[in-house]
Every structure is written in structure tokens, then in C-alpha cells.
Design a protein around this motif. Structure first.
Motif, mmCIF file in Angstrom:
data_model
loop_
_atom_site.group_PDB
_atom_site.id
_atom_site.type_symbol
_atom_site.label_atom_id
_atom_site.label_comp_id
_atom_site.label_asym_id
_atom_site.label_seq_id
_atom_site.Cartn_x
_atom_site.Cartn_y
_atom_site.Cartn_z
ATOM 1 N N TYR A 4 83.357 -3.563 66.352
ATOM 2 C CA TYR A 4 82.070 -3.265 66.950
ATOM 3 C C TYR A 4 81.283 -2.261 66.131
ATOM 4 O O TYR A 4 81.814 -1.564 65.289
ATOM 5 C CB TYR A 4 82.271 -2.659 68.341
ATOM 6 C CG TYR A 4 83.142 -3.487 69.209
ATOM 7 C CD1 TYR A 4 82.590 -4.448 70.025
ATOM 8 C CD2 TYR A 4 84.506 -3.301 69.200
ATOM 9 C CE1 TYR A 4 83.385 -5.213 70.831
ATOM 10 C CE2 TYR A 4 85.313 -4.066 70.004
ATOM 11 C CZ TYR A 4 84.751 -5.020 70.811
ATOM 12 O OH TYR A 4 85.542 -5.774 71.606
ATOM 13 N N GLY A 26 76.891 -2.675 78.585
ATOM 14 C CA GLY A 26 77.750 -3.619 77.857
ATOM 15 C C GLY A 26 77.624 -3.473 76.358
ATOM 16 O O GLY A 26 77.383 -2.393 75.827
ATOM 17 N N GLU A 27 77.765 -4.583 75.671
ATOM 18 C CA GLU A 27 77.856 -4.597 74.205
ATOM 19 C C GLU A 27 76.649 -3.956 73.512
ATOM 20 O O GLU A 27 76.777 -3.392 72.439
ATOM 21 C CB GLU A 27 77.994 -6.054 73.743
ATOM 22 C CG GLU A 27 78.437 -6.238 72.328
ATOM 23 C CD GLU A 27 79.912 -5.909 72.119
ATOM 24 O OE1 GLU A 27 80.175 -5.127 71.195
ATOM 25 O OE2 GLU A 27 80.770 -6.408 72.850
ATOM 26 N N GLY A 41 90.355 -4.636 75.328
ATOM 27 C CA GLY A 41 90.362 -4.834 76.774
ATOM 28 C C GLY A 41 89.359 -3.961 77.517
ATOM 29 O O GLY A 41 89.027 -4.249 78.652
ATOM 30 N N SER A 43 86.203 -3.390 76.801
ATOM 31 C CA SER A 43 84.795 -3.795 76.745
ATOM 32 C C SER A 43 84.368 -4.536 78.006
ATOM 33 O O SER A 43 83.280 -4.321 78.526
ATOM 34 C CB SER A 43 84.541 -4.700 75.555
ATOM 35 O OG SER A 43 85.198 -4.176 74.453
ATOM 36 N N LEU A 44 85.235 -5.427 78.476
ATOM 37 C CA LEU A 44 84.865 -6.194 79.671
ATOM 38 C C LEU A 44 84.803 -5.285 80.896
ATOM 39 O O LEU A 44 83.953 -5.445 81.760
ATOM 40 C CB LEU A 44 85.840 -7.365 79.887
ATOM 41 C CG LEU A 44 85.742 -8.437 78.798
ATOM 42 C CD1 LEU A 44 86.772 -9.542 79.027
ATOM 43 C CD2 LEU A 44 84.345 -9.043 78.736
HETATM 44 C C1 LIG Z 1 86.076 -12.347 69.285
HETATM 45 C C2 LIG Z 1 85.924 -11.367 70.421
HETATM 46 C C3 LIG Z 1 87.015 -11.053 71.215
HETATM 47 C C4 LIG Z 1 86.891 -10.158 72.272
HETATM 48 N N1 LIG Z 1 87.983 -9.867 73.033
HETATM 49 C C5 LIG Z 1 87.894 -9.014 74.072
HETATM 50 C C6 LIG Z 1 89.013 -8.718 74.909
HETATM 51 O O1 LIG Z 1 90.115 -9.249 74.718
HETATM 52 N N2 LIG Z 1 88.841 -7.843 75.917
HETATM 53 C C7 LIG Z 1 87.653 -7.225 76.151
HETATM 54 O O2 LIG Z 1 87.551 -6.436 77.080
HETATM 55 N N3 LIG Z 1 86.570 -7.486 75.377
HETATM 56 C C8 LIG Z 1 86.650 -8.364 74.354
HETATM 57 N N4 LIG Z 1 85.552 -8.623 73.571
HETATM 58 C C9 LIG Z 1 84.305 -7.942 73.841
HETATM 59 C C10 LIG Z 1 83.603 -8.523 75.053
HETATM 60 O O3 LIG Z 1 83.677 -9.933 75.022
HETATM 61 C C11 LIG Z 1 82.129 -8.089 74.992
HETATM 62 O O4 LIG Z 1 82.039 -6.675 74.876
HETATM 63 C C12 LIG Z 1 81.392 -8.507 76.270
HETATM 64 O O5 LIG Z 1 81.453 -9.910 76.424
HETATM 65 C C13 LIG Z 1 79.952 -8.053 76.171
HETATM 66 O O6 LIG Z 1 79.257 -8.525 77.291
HETATM 67 P P1 LIG Z 1 77.704 -8.343 77.390
HETATM 68 O O7 LIG Z 1 77.310 -9.025 78.662
HETATM 69 O O8 LIG Z 1 77.365 -6.895 77.216
HETATM 70 O O9 LIG Z 1 77.102 -9.072 76.106
HETATM 71 P P2 LIG Z 1 77.140 -10.620 75.717
HETATM 72 O O10 LIG Z 1 78.373 -11.290 76.249
HETATM 73 O O11 LIG Z 1 76.888 -10.659 74.253
HETATM 74 O O12 LIG Z 1 75.905 -11.221 76.524
HETATM 75 C C14 LIG Z 1 74.588 -11.059 76.110
HETATM 76 C C15 LIG Z 1 73.813 -12.270 76.598
HETATM 77 O O13 LIG Z 1 72.425 -12.077 76.364
HETATM 78 C C16 LIG Z 1 71.867 -13.268 75.866
HETATM 79 N N5 LIG Z 1 70.651 -12.915 75.112
HETATM 80 C C17 LIG Z 1 70.550 -12.340 73.896
HETATM 81 N N6 LIG Z 1 69.271 -12.177 73.563
HETATM 82 C C18 LIG Z 1 68.539 -12.638 74.589
HETATM 83 C C19 LIG Z 1 67.141 -12.718 74.838
HETATM 84 N N7 LIG Z 1 66.238 -12.292 73.961
HETATM 85 N N8 LIG Z 1 66.750 -13.266 76.005
HETATM 86 C C20 LIG Z 1 67.660 -13.692 76.919
HETATM 87 N N9 LIG Z 1 68.990 -13.620 76.744
HETATM 88 C C21 LIG Z 1 69.420 -13.109 75.588
HETATM 89 C C22 LIG Z 1 72.967 -13.873 75.005
HETATM 90 O O14 LIG Z 1 72.763 -15.250 74.836
HETATM 91 C C23 LIG Z 1 74.201 -13.556 75.851
HETATM 92 O O15 LIG Z 1 74.477 -14.555 76.806
HETATM 93 C C24 LIG Z 1 85.647 -9.547 72.523
HETATM 94 C C25 LIG Z 1 84.556 -9.884 71.737
HETATM 95 C C26 LIG Z 1 84.678 -10.780 70.702
HETATM 96 C C27 LIG Z 1 83.471 -11.138 69.871
#
Ligand SMILES: Cc1cc2nc3c(=O)[nH]c(=O)nc-3n(C[C@H](O)[C@H](O)[C@H](O)COP(=O)(O)OP(=O)(O)OC[C@H]3O[C@@H](n4cnc5c(N)ncnc54)[C@H](O)[C@@H]3O)c2cc1C
Length: 228
Positions: A4, A26-27, A41, A43-44
Motif C-alpha cells: 500500500y 478505507g483504502e 487482514g 484493511s477490511l
Molecule cells: C491483492 C490484494 C489482496 C488483499 N488482501 C487482503 C486481505 O487478505 N485482508 C484484508 O483485510 N485486506 C486485503 N486487501 C485490502 C482490501 O481489499 C482493501 O483495503 C479494501 O478492499 C478497500 O476497500 P475500499 O472500499 O476502501 O476500496 P475499494 O475496494 O478499492 O473500492 C473503491 C470503489 O470505488 C469505485 N470508484 C473508484 N473511482 C470511482 C469514481 N470516480 N466514481 C465511482 N466509483 C468509483 C471503484 O470502482 C471501487 O468499487 C487486499 C488488497 C489487494 C489488492
């Protein structure tokens, strides 16, 4: 294998940001819970917890109904930006450029980095930024255009890459997943601070060190357990 940025949009405990009515979780957010190393683990858990807080706070803000007036000059500027990508002549391949950016960051800005590797990566990012003006759509459709979305995402990724590399260059110490081979020691005296990047103009990012990490969640939690 990607790690990250360990940062993101600066946000408060209630997920509010410096922009009124914008909540980050989140991310994309930096709320200080992970310190300098995000453990597997977590991050979720973060996304679920702060997602709930952000949803609640956003609903409260919406109920108050205090909204910004629409800045039509900004809207017109964004429309011109999108038009230029759709109408321009495509000179480069988005997939190749995106792969090159990934390879460059993987090789030069992974966990182990030095001034030279980071400076090389930054130079390459600046080169890609110049080239990206020739990145336009082959598909000229104005609805559901995945290519347009990919190009905008790629240009945004370049901005994030630049901010990451500038931060890593400025932090001349090792901490968490930021391991500088040329500065292997942890430097609590000079770097117990957050790195803040502000975009002052389209091509100008300003970097400052602010606050104190001890005010972050992670440090507060660690202090709590140490006290038990
Ligand atoms: C390979 C990998 C493995 C991982 N393994 C783990 C694990 O084992 N355990 C754990 O806890 N975490 C894990 N993570 C991290 C975790 O998956 C992420 O931190 C989490 O999914 C982030 O969620 P989020 O909702 O913040 O962001 P995201 O899941 O990235 O969601 C963001 C959403 O916003 C949408 N979006 C973007 N721009 C726009 C826009 N302009 N308009 C509308 N929508 C938009 C995207 O399409 C997406 O659907 C992993 C990540 C990766 C890449």
C-alpha cells in the motif's frame, strides 16, 4: 504482491476531511490506524469500521443540507479535460504505459529503497506525465467508455505515484515498510511526524511534515497496551 501507499486523503476520526461534506474511509484514506505498516487482514476491518462512520457522518451532513454552490467554471474545465481525451489523437498504448508505471514502482520504490532508486522512479513518472498528454481514446464513444475511465485513472495514478515518491525521498530514515538502505536507522527525533502533500497547482505539490505521530490512533493504542 503490491503493497500500500500507507497513506491517503488526510481524515479526522469521524472521517471528515479538509473539504466540507467529503468523508474519506478505507483504502483511499489516511486516518492513522495502521502506523507505518499495515498488517494483513486489517484493511477490511478498517474499511468496515470507518465505512460505517463515514456513512453515518455523510447522512448527518446531508440532513443538514448545507451544500456548496456548483462551480460551473470547474465543471466546464472538467468537460474540456474529458473532451480532450476523447477527441485527441491516440499516440500511446494505455496498457503498456500502465505496466511500465507498475514495473518502475515495483523495482524502484518497493519496501527497500534508496535516494537513487526513488529519484530514478520520480524522473520516470515525470516522463510518463509528459507522455500521458498523448494518451487519448481510440474508442470515441461518450457513454460507457471503459478506455476513457482507464486513461483518467492512469493520469490520477501518476499524481499518486509522484506524491508517494516525494514523501519517500523526504523521509530520510527507516520505519515500517519504508526501508531506506541509505538511512537504515529509525529517526524518532526528526521524523515522528506525518508527511502531508498538498496540491497547490496542477503541476505543483507541496510537501510538509506536520503533527506528531503520537496523536495517531496506532500510537494511542500502543500506549494503551504498554500501560496495561
Ligand atoms: C491483492 C490484494 C489482496 C488483499 N488482501 C487482503 C486481505 O487478505 N485482508 C484484508 O483485510 N485486506 C486485503 N486487501 C485490502 C482490501 O481489499 C482493501 O483495503 C479494501 O478492499 C478497500 O476497500 P475500499 O472500499 O476502501 O476500496 P475499494 O475496494 O478499492 O473500492 C473503491 C470503489 O470505488 C469505485 N470508484 C473508484 N473511482 C470511482 C469514481 N470516480 N466514481 C465511482 N466509483 C468509483 C471503484 O470502482 C471501487 O468499487 C487486499 C488488497 C489487494 C489488492
Amino acid at each position: 504482491s503490491a503493497h500500500y501507499t500507507m497513506g491517503g486523503i488526510w481524515s479526522r476520526n469521524d472521517t471528515s476531511t479538509d473539504i466540507a461534506n467529503v468523508f474519506a474511509c478505507g483504502e483511499c484514506a489516511h486516518n492513522g490506524v495502521h502506523g507505518a505498516n499495515r498488517l494483513g487482514g486489517n484493511s477490511l476491518l478498517e474499511a468496515a469500521y470507518f465505512g460505517k462512520v463515514a456513512g453515518t457522518e455523510a447522512a448527518k451532513a446531508a440532513k443538514k443540507g448545507v451544500f456548496h454552490p456548483i462551480d460551473y467554471a470547474q465543471v466546464a474545465q472538467e468537460l474540456r479535460y474529458v473532451d480532450s481525451i476523447i477527441e485527441g489523437e491516440s499516440r500511446f498504448n494505455i496498457n503498456t504505459m500502465r505496466r511500465n508505471l507498475g514495473n518502475n514502482l515495483y523495482k524502484n520504490a518497493g519496501v527497500f529503497r534508496t535516494h537513487d532508486s526513488l529519484a530514478n522512479a520520480l524522473e520516470y513518472v515525470h516522463y510518463l506525465m509528459k507522455m500521458s498528454s498523448g494518451l487519448c481514446c481510440v474508442n470515441k464513444e461518450r457513454t460507457d467508455n471503459v478506455e476513457l475511465m482507464s486513461i483518467i485513472e492512469f493520469r490520477n495514478a501518476l499524481t499518486v505515484a509522484e506524491a508517494m515518491l516525494m514523501s519517500a525521498l523526504a523521509r530520510e530514515e527507516s520505519r515500517g515498510v519504508h526501508y531506506r538502505d541509505d538511512f537504515p536507522q529509525h529517526d524518532g527525533k526528526n521524523y515522528e511526524v506525518n508527511t502531508i502533500i498538498r496540491r497547490l497547482a496542477a503541476t505543483f505539490l507541496r510537501i510538509t511534515f506536520e503533527g506528531h505521530l503520537s496523536s495517531d490512533w496506532w500510537h494511542r493504542i500502543r500506549k494503551f497496551f504498554h500501560a496495561q
